[in-house]
Design a protein around this motif. Structure first.
Motif, PDB file in Angstrom:
ATOM      1  N   ILE A  77      13.700  -5.954 -11.796  1.00  0.00           N
ATOM      2  CA  ILE A  77      12.731  -5.299 -10.943  1.00  0.00           C
ATOM      3  C   ILE A  77      12.393  -3.981 -11.628  1.00  0.00           C
ATOM      4  O   ILE A  77      13.240  -3.383 -12.313  1.00  0.00           O
ATOM      5  N   VAL A  78      11.146  -3.547 -11.485  1.00  0.00           N
ATOM      6  CA  VAL A  78      10.722  -2.316 -12.147  1.00  0.00           C
ATOM      7  C   VAL A  78      10.217  -1.329 -11.107  1.00  0.00           C
ATOM      8  O   VAL A  78       9.673  -1.713 -10.063  1.00  0.00           O
ATOM      9  N   GLU A  79      10.433  -0.067 -11.402  1.00  0.00           N
ATOM     10  CA  GLU A  79       9.945   1.025 -10.555  1.00  0.00           C
ATOM     11  C   GLU A  79       8.714   1.623 -11.221  1.00  0.00           C
ATOM     12  O   GLU A  79       8.711   1.880 -12.424  1.00  0.00           O
ATOM     13  N   VAL A  80       7.670   1.805 -10.429  1.00  0.00           N
ATOM     14  CA  VAL A  80       6.401   2.333 -10.932  1.00  0.00           C
ATOM     15  C   VAL A  80       6.052   3.579 -10.134  1.00  0.00           C
ATOM     16  O   VAL A  80       6.287   3.652  -8.918  1.00  0.00           O
ATOM     17  N   ALA A  81       5.510   4.576 -10.819  1.00  0.00           N
ATOM     18  CA  ALA A  81       5.154   5.841 -10.172  1.00  0.00           C
ATOM     19  C   ALA A  81       4.110   5.619  -9.086  1.00  0.00           C
ATOM     20  O   ALA A  81       3.277   4.709  -9.190  1.00  0.00           O
ATOM     21  N   MET A 112       6.543  -3.732  -3.240  1.00  0.00           N
ATOM     22  CA  MET A 112       6.778  -2.928  -2.041  1.00  0.00           C
ATOM     23  C   MET A 112       6.923  -1.474  -2.484  1.00  0.00           C
ATOM     24  O   MET A 112       7.197  -1.200  -3.659  1.00  0.00           O
ATOM     25  N   THR A 113       6.708  -0.557  -1.563  1.00  0.00           N
ATOM     26  CA  THR A 113       6.946   0.855  -1.865  1.00  0.00           C
ATOM     27  C   THR A 113       8.210   1.321  -1.172  1.00  0.00           C
ATOM     28  O   THR A 113       8.588   0.806  -0.115  1.00  0.00           O
ATOM     29  N   LYS A 114       8.870   2.304  -1.776  1.00  0.00           N
ATOM     30  CA  LYS A 114      10.073   2.890  -1.182  1.00  0.00           C
ATOM     31  C   LYS A 114       9.653   3.897  -0.109  1.00  0.00           C
ATOM     32  O   LYS A 114       8.874   4.818  -0.393  1.00  0.00           O
ATOM     33  N   PRO A 115      10.127   3.731   1.116  1.00  0.00           N
ATOM     34  CA  PRO A 115       9.829   4.745   2.132  1.00  0.00           C
ATOM     35  C   PRO A 115      10.301   6.122   1.655  1.00  0.00           C
ATOM     36  O   PRO A 115      11.360   6.255   1.045  1.00  0.00           O
ATOM     37  N   GLY A 116       9.483   7.105   1.899  1.00  0.00           N
ATOM     38  CA  GLY A 116       9.835   8.463   1.488  1.00  0.00           C
ATOM     39  C   GLY A 116       9.245   8.832   0.150  1.00  0.00           C
ATOM     40  O   GLY A 116       8.373   9.704   0.057  1.00  0.00           O
ATOM     41  N   THR A 117       9.650   8.159  -0.926  1.00  0.00           N
ATOM     42  CA  THR A 117       9.188   8.545  -2.265  1.00  0.00           C
ATOM     43  C   THR A 117       7.874   7.890  -2.650  1.00  0.00           C
ATOM     44  O   THR A 117       7.192   8.360  -3.550  1.00  0.00           O
ATOM     45  N   ASP A 118       7.518   6.773  -2.016  1.00  0.00           N
ATOM     46  CA  ASP A 118       6.279   6.041  -2.288  1.00  0.00           C
ATOM     47  C   ASP A 118       6.252   5.390  -3.670  1.00  0.00           C
ATOM     48  O   ASP A 118       5.200   4.959  -4.143  1.00  0.00           O
ATOM     49  N   GLN A 119       7.388   5.320  -4.350  1.00  0.00           N
ATOM     50  CA  GLN A 119       7.436   4.614  -5.632  1.00  0.00           C
ATOM     51  C   GLN A 119       7.318   3.112  -5.402  1.00  0.00           C
ATOM     52  O   GLN A 119       7.796   2.577  -4.395  1.00  0.00           O
ATOM     53  N   LEU A 120       6.689   2.431  -6.334  1.00  0.00           N
ATOM     54  CA  LEU A 120       6.508   0.989  -6.240  1.00  0.00           C
ATOM     55  C   LEU A 120       7.728   0.287  -6.818  1.00  0.00           C
ATOM     56  O   LEU A 120       8.242   0.686  -7.872  1.00  0.00           O
ATOM     57  N   THR A 169       0.839  -1.202   0.000  1.00  0.00           N
ATOM     58  CA  THR A 169       0.000   0.000   0.000  1.00  0.00           C
ATOM     59  C   THR A 169       0.869   1.245   0.000  1.00  0.00           C
ATOM     60  O   THR A 169       2.097   1.164   0.179  1.00  0.00           O
ATOM     61  N   ASP A 170       0.253   2.394  -0.215  1.00  0.00           N
ATOM     62  CA  ASP A 170       0.979   3.669  -0.201  1.00  0.00           C
ATOM     63  C   ASP A 170       1.024   4.213   1.222  1.00  0.00           C
ATOM     64  O   ASP A 170       0.380   3.688   2.137  1.00  0.00           O
ATOM     65  N   TYR A 173      -2.157  -2.010  -3.667  1.00  0.00           N
ATOM     66  CA  TYR A 173      -1.422  -2.420  -4.861  1.00  0.00           C
ATOM     67  C   TYR A 173      -1.382  -3.943  -4.911  1.00  0.00           C
ATOM     68  O   TYR A 173      -0.939  -4.602  -3.968  1.00  0.00           O
ATOM     69  N   GLN A 174      -1.808  -4.512  -6.027  1.00  0.00           N
ATOM     70  CA  GLN A 174      -2.000  -5.959  -6.135  1.00  0.00           C
ATOM     71  C   GLN A 174      -1.332  -6.501  -7.401  1.00  0.00           C
ATOM     72  O   GLN A 174      -1.564  -5.998  -8.498  1.00  0.00           O
ATOM     73  N   SER A 175      -0.502  -7.538  -7.232  1.00  0.00           N
ATOM     74  CA  SER A 175       0.109  -8.173  -8.406  1.00  0.00           C
ATOM     75  C   SER A 175      -0.816  -9.238  -8.982  1.00  0.00           C
ATOM     76  O   SER A 175      -1.587  -9.866  -8.253  1.00  0.00           O
TER      77      SER A 175
END
Length: 759
Positions: free
Chosen positions: A479-483, A461-469, A420-421, A428-430
């Motif tokens: 691995i991919v980064e998603v807005a 998972m989301t990145k702490p701080g930026t909330d990117q997936l 989640t954000d 967020y669901q795969s």
């Protein structure tokens, strides 16, 4: 060879007529052989072709000089579906299953089942082959007549033996002579061509890529473990099975998807497992009559047959008595003695103590949880879609099932893991068996957006701080980064600097969002990734690492080595893994320390195997690892990196994540693929810092109730398929500090700052 008639395209056969598995997304048909045996369609039967026995058209294959093989399409000797059912006693299943009623209850003798004993033990099939060899080769006739007489005597000598006890054939008065006669006949009926097995991955049947590999094969099988270094694929793959015995397969992307072929030698009693078995785990080579072989076969039938999944009742105890094949199985012990399991179902009932009593599924822990728990019931079936799976929301304070998101509008396919954000707006669901992830409104369950990321996205998972997936592509190499919010891929990072195919699965992120670790199932290693620069460092792990975690200070990481039967600790900075009082760079935690592959687990001591998710508690007190093989959760002390104890879970235990316990501390929520229940574990019930008293303090069934909000009609596998787990509010270091408003108010000061960073 000419085109094979449609009628011959069966899950049974040998040589040029292939056994074909269609690998699918459907429950009970993951390796679809087309033959339904005992409620599943993942088992195939083939006959080892021998010159002088029946050919595919029913004629006798002629003998040839010097053992040369005739170049005849019919030499294989196709086994019909009817013969396959007979060889596995499917035609007598009603009278040959459930014969063992439980501990202390009388067990009938083989002659008391009411069934034809010769057919039950496949003696009729062996006798038919013996007679054919005698007819086709006059020199073999005296031996064939001797074998025929001894088979009759064999029946009389076993009639009074119990249905659940293995029979050492060398200890029967007739046993040695009978084995000798059958072996002599093999000289007149040499082996024919190998059995062909075809794996078909059709995007119309499986929206995700697949990569079958061998788990078990008889000793000497050429090509084992049949792995393709090119990775997962759409298309077809063929292998050749050269020896009689048991062959079992799994998908390297989704390793609970199983298939098996028994290649039977017609000149033996019972279905052949081979003299020794190669296991794709620790390079094991064990006698086929060993605990690990039988434990894996038992798991095969419980996994591939949905009727064998554990169905808990919320309020009442229920009996669970899975049905195994009631077939006669020929194995061999460590001394090389032939061991006949007369009825596999009865033997497994005794060995694994079936039937078992399942306790009532709803048991609330003494202290409520905080917030909510989301759990992927990945195998739940809906009438409005043809793909399976849903996300289930549990209220952690009153333990009610509040919502099911099956998303029939997008035909959501096998939802596997969630995140989640920071504001908890999105779920967020795969879609593990597809190429997309989805964002839902966490509160209403409404679908917002789907993002195409690549083949078989498993974890988010989301990145702490930026909330990117950050999303791992299980069937890819990235691995991919998603807005934030989904909708756009902003970056791709290849996890393999060497270019080899790695297939990353369950990754983990550090508290500061700078580092990721991926377990690479294809290459037995882990990738440590700098998310800013994309730089990758590779660390060795145990075999088939499938999931990862980190301590809250990101000093070290752990991998669950699925077929390595271990946990690997890896230091991320200076030496941090504990090894008998010293700090070292890496360490293997052996989950089989108290397990013998031949004899079985030591009674009363911890035993794990086929581990999957293994998070570290936010306060670094404990690591908990879900073990499929042993149906246990290993409790590990991160200060010593040793197993402290194990706790029970249910069939197919898979996912674990930590959530807050009201008033302080944490609950670990455990999901189970083949049971409609989750466990609630408190790793430190009295909050004294000693995890020796870690315990299962509650359970919760996952079926929808009359009050559950559901976006479709659940038609099957209710509450089943537990995989990814997400507790909200997030409590891991780095994420916990982002809680605000009502979410922060739910937590104690320690839960808002798990290791006292002051941030």
């Amino acid at each position: 060879m000419a085109a094979v008639p449609a009628a011959a395209q069966q899950p049974v056969g040998a040589g040029p007529l292939p056994v074909t598995f269609h690998i699918k997304d459907d429950n009970g048909k993951w390796f679809d052989s087309g033959l339904n045996l005992f409620g599943g369609q993942s088992l195939a039967i083939a006959e080892l072709p021998r010159v002088g026995t029946s050919a595919a058209d029913g004629s006798i294959v002629p003998s040839v000089p010097d053992g040369a093989l005739p170049s005849l399409p019919g030499v294989a000797g196709l086994v019909s579906p009817q013969e396959a059912r007979s060889l596995t006693n499917m035609d007598q299943a009603e009278g040959l299953t459930g014969l063992v009623k439980g501990t202390g209850q009388p067990v009938p003798a083989l002659g008391q089942t009411g069934q034809n004993l010769a057919q039950m033990l496949n003696l009729d099939s062996t006798l038919k082959t013996v007679k054919e060899i005698g007819v086709s080769n006059p020199e073999a006739l005296p031996t064939a007549l001797k074998a025929e007489r001894l088979l009759g005597a064999f029946t009389q000598q076993v009639v009074g033996l119990p249905v659940d006890a293995p029979i050492n054939l060398n200890q029967l008065p007739v046993g040695v002579d009978l084995q000798g006669a059958l072996n002599e006949l093999q000289e007149f009926a040499v082996k024919g061509p190998p059995v062909t097995v075809k794996f078909v991955v059709d995007p119309k049947e499986s929206e995700g890529l697949r990569n079958p590999m061998g788990l078990i094969a008889p000793e000497g099988a050429q090509g084992f473990p049949f792995m393709d270094a090119k990775g997962a694929f759409f298309g077809e793959k063929q292998i050749q099975l050269t020896e009689p015995g048991l062959y079992a397969f799994a998908d390297m992307v989704s390793p609970y998807m199983l298939g098996a072929v028994v290649v039977d030698d017609p000149l033996t009693i019972g279905l052949d497992f081979g003299k020794r078995s190669q296991i794709n785990s620790r390079e094991l080579n064990v006698p086929s009559h060993s605990d690990i072989v039988n434990r894996l076969v038992n798991a095969f039938f419980n996994i591939t047959n949905p009727n064998n999944w554990q169905k808990f009742d919320p309020k009442n105890p229920v009996s669970w008595n899975p049905t195994q094949a009631p077939a006669p199985i020929l194995q061999y012990d460590e001394a090389g003695n032939p061991i006949l399991i007369p009825i596999l179902d009865a033997y497994f009932d005794s060995k694994f103590k079936y039937p078992k009593t399942l306790n009532p599924g709803d048991k609330a822990p003494p202290v409520p949880g905080v917030g909510e728990v989301w759990l992927d019931t990945e195998m739940e079936e809906f009438g409005e879609k043809d793909k399976v799976g849903s996300a289930t929301r549990i209220n952690a304070e009153n333990w009610k099932i509040e919502r099911k998101i099956g998303a029939p509008g997008i035909n959501m396919n096998n939802p596997h893991n969630m995140w989640t954000d920071k504001d908890y707006k999105f779920l967020y669901q795969s879609e593990w068996f597809d190429d997309e992830i989805n964002a839902f409104d966490r509160e209403t369950g409404k679908h917002i957006v789907n993002t195409q990321v690549g083949h078989n996205p498993a974890h988010i998972m989301t990145k702490p701080g930026t909330d990117q997936l950050i999303v791992g592509l299980n069937a890819g190499n990235e691995i991919v980064e998603v807005a934030p919010g989904g909708g756009a891929v902003t970056k791709r990072i290849n996890v393999s600097p060497s270019g080899e195919i790695r297939h990353p699965h369950a990754h983990w992120l550090s508290y500061d969002g700078k580092t990721a670790i991926t377990p690479n199932v294809m290459t037995d290693n882990a990738s440590i990734i700098d998310l800013d620069s994309g730089a990758v460092k590779t660390e060795k792990t145990g075999q088939f690492p499938i999931a990862t975690s980190m301590t809250s200070d990101a000093s070290k990481a752990y991998t669950a080595d699925f077929t390595g039967q271990s946990i690997t600790c890896v230091s991320l900075k200076e030496n941090a893994c504990a090894d008998n009082g010293k700090l070292v760079h890496s360490k293997t935690i052996d989950l089989w320390e108290n397990y013998s592959p031949i004899a079985g687990p030591a009674e009363g001591k911890p035993f794990g195997g086929l581990s999957i998710q293994l998070p570290v508690s936010p306060d670094n007190k404990a690591l908990v690892a879900a073990n499929v093989l042993s149906q246990t959760v290993s409790v590990v002390d991160p200060k010593t990196d040793k197993v402290v104890k194990d706790l029970p879970c249910s069939a197919g235990c898979h996912g674990i994540n930590f959530g807050a316990k009201k008033g302080g501390g944490y609950y670990a929520y455990v999901s189970n693929k083949f049971a409609n229940v989750m466990q609630i574990i408190d790793v430190d019930p009295n909050m004294d810092g000693n995890i020796a008293d870690a315990a299962v303090v509650g359970t919760k069934t996952l079926d929808a109730t009359a009050d559950t909000k559901v976006d479709g009609t659940i038609t099957g596998a209710s509450g089943m398929g537990g995989q990814g787990v997400l507790a909200i509010p997030l409590v891991y270091n780095g994420w916990a500090q982002q809680n605000a408003g009502k979410w922060a108010e739910m937590l104690t000061p320690q839960q808002r700052d798990p290791i006292g960073t002051g941030k």
